[in-house]
Design an enzyme around this catalytic site. Structure first.
Site, short mmCIF file in Angstrom:
data_model
loop_
_atom_site.label_atom_id
_atom_site.label_comp_id
_atom_site.label_asym_id
_atom_site.label_seq_id
_atom_site.Cartn_x
_atom_site.Cartn_y
_atom_site.Cartn_z
N ALA A 1 0.87 -1.20 0.00
CA ALA A 1 0.00 0.00 0.00
C ALA A 1 0.90 1.24 0.00
O ALA A 1 0.77 2.13 0.83
CB ALA A 1 -0.97 -0.01 1.18
N HIS B 1 6.93 5.83 1.45
CA HIS B 1 7.74 4.66 1.08
C HIS B 1 8.73 5.02 -0.03
O HIS B 1 9.87 4.56 -0.04
CB HIS B 1 6.84 3.52 0.59
CG HIS B 1 5.92 2.97 1.63
ND1 HIS B 1 4.57 3.18 1.62
CD2 HIS B 1 6.18 2.21 2.73
CE1 HIS B 1 4.01 2.57 2.65
NE2 HIS B 1 4.97 1.98 3.35
N GLY C 1 11.05 4.05 8.28
CA GLY C 1 10.51 5.40 8.42
C GLY C 1 10.52 5.86 9.86
O GLY C 1 10.25 5.09 10.78
N VAL D 1 7.25 11.92 5.86
CA VAL D 1 6.73 12.71 4.73
C VAL D 1 5.30 13.10 5.08
O VAL D 1 4.51 12.27 5.55
CB VAL D 1 6.76 11.89 3.42
CG1 VAL D 1 6.22 12.72 2.26
CG2 VAL D 1 8.19 11.44 3.12
N SER E 1 0.57 7.76 5.69
CA SER E 1 0.43 6.42 6.27
C SER E 1 -0.46 5.61 5.33
O SER E 1 -1.39 6.16 4.72
CB SER E 1 -0.25 6.52 7.65
OG SER E 1 -0.80 5.27 8.01
N ARG F 1 -2.62 3.75 6.25
CA ARG F 1 -3.97 3.74 6.84
C ARG F 1 -4.74 5.02 6.54
O ARG F 1 -5.94 5.06 6.78
CB ARG F 1 -3.88 3.51 8.35
CG ARG F 1 -3.44 2.09 8.70
CD ARG F 1 -3.54 1.79 10.18
NE ARG F 1 -3.39 0.37 10.45
CZ ARG F 1 -2.26 -0.24 10.80
NH1 ARG F 1 -1.15 0.45 10.92
NH2 ARG F 1 -2.23 -1.55 11.02
#
Ligand code: PAF
Length: 284
Positions: A35, A40, A151, A180, A189, A191
């Site tokens: 995701a 990332h 992270g 970030v 995130s 989520r």
């Protein structure tokens, strides 16, 4: 621009690493649960500055989800993730399934994260950090990278990974990439995709509460903590779990007379989604 190949087996990823090593290349690992978002991508960019070959693992690790958590609904977007990584300097995506990682079912052998794992995130997610460290140890053993990039957003995770690597003498360097944020301040995130537009607005309170703590830092740790609480509790769309100042060296709450660089950490539930954030905060 490169095109990442995808590998589902441990033997396959080890063969890829062996070829890179034979060519004298250094190796970085970016462990993820997929995701993927711009946060990332920043880990991947950082990894590519630190090593010649970047391997991204994508594995939603069942061991780190508790009963009633979002394991089943956790976003699984492998095709989109691989396509997104093709635009970045990634040599291999390692995407094992659960049977590859845990051929005998849930691993009986676990890394125990110790007392810090029952604080903060660990207090509401019992066993989470043991499961997380166990899969990270496995990934480090499988890939044997020179460096692994995590992270800073998952600050407690990062602390525990660093401690595991130091205490178990694992021959890898752990590097941390900065958080970030969206333009409004919301930390990226996986989520966040659960949030409605109104919840996204309410979620801004995490970063504004941390900013309030930083602003109050010159008045001491208690004032900084109180400032974060006051801001967080004023947002009806968020239910504060904790807002604390911890010592980065121990991840334990700092005393009222603490002076130096602390880490302000916060967790809140926005709708059904639990969010976390943190910020380096100078006290006095
Ligand atoms: O931060 C994550 O995405 C996960 O906890 C990690 C480090 C990939 C282990 O499953």
């Amino acid at each position: 621009m490169s095109s990442a190949s995808i590998e589902h087996t441990i033997d396959g990823v080890r063969a890829h690493v062996a070829r890179a090593r034979a060519e004298g290349r250094t190796v970085a690992l970016v462990p993820t649960m997929g995701a993927l978002h711009a946060g990332h991508v920043s880990l991947v960019q950082r990894a590519s500055e630190l090593a010649d070959t970047v391997i991204v693992s994508i594995f939603v690790n069942p061991l780190q989800f508790g009963q009633g958590e979002d394991f089943d609904r956790y976003p699984r977007t492998l095709d989109a993730d691989v396509a997104a990584l093709a635009k970045h300097p990634v040599s291999l995506v390692f995407a094992p399934d659960a049977a590859e990682m845990y051929p005998g079912g849930a691993s009986q052998t676990r890394i125990t994260a110790g007392p810090v794992a029952s604080l903060f995130e660990g207090a509401v997610r019992p066993g989470h950090f043991d499961g997380m460290l166990t899969v990270v140890a496995k990934l480090l053993n499988i890939v044997q990278p020179d460096v692994a990039v995590f992270g800073q957003k998952d600050a407690q995770q990062l602390f525990l990974v660093r401690r595991m690597v130091a205490e178990l003498n694992l021959p890898v360097r752990i590097d941390a990439a900065p958080i970030v944020r969206e333009p409004g301040g919301l930390a990226l995130s996986s989520r966040n995709r659960y949030l409605s537009a109104e919840e996204k607005r309410a979620a801004l309170v995490l970063s504004t509460a941390l900013a309030a703590a930083a602003d109050a830092g010159a008045q001491g740790a208690d004032a900084a903590r109180a400032a974060a609480h006051e801001v967080a509790r004023a947002e009806p769309g968020a239910v504060l779990d904790y807002a604390e100042l911890v010592d980065p060296a121990t991840f334990k709450p700092v005393a009222g007379d603490f002076a130096g660089e602390a880490l302000a950490i916060i967790a809140a539930r926005v709708g059904a989604t639990r969010l976390i954030d943190n910020r380096a905060t100078r006290i006095r």
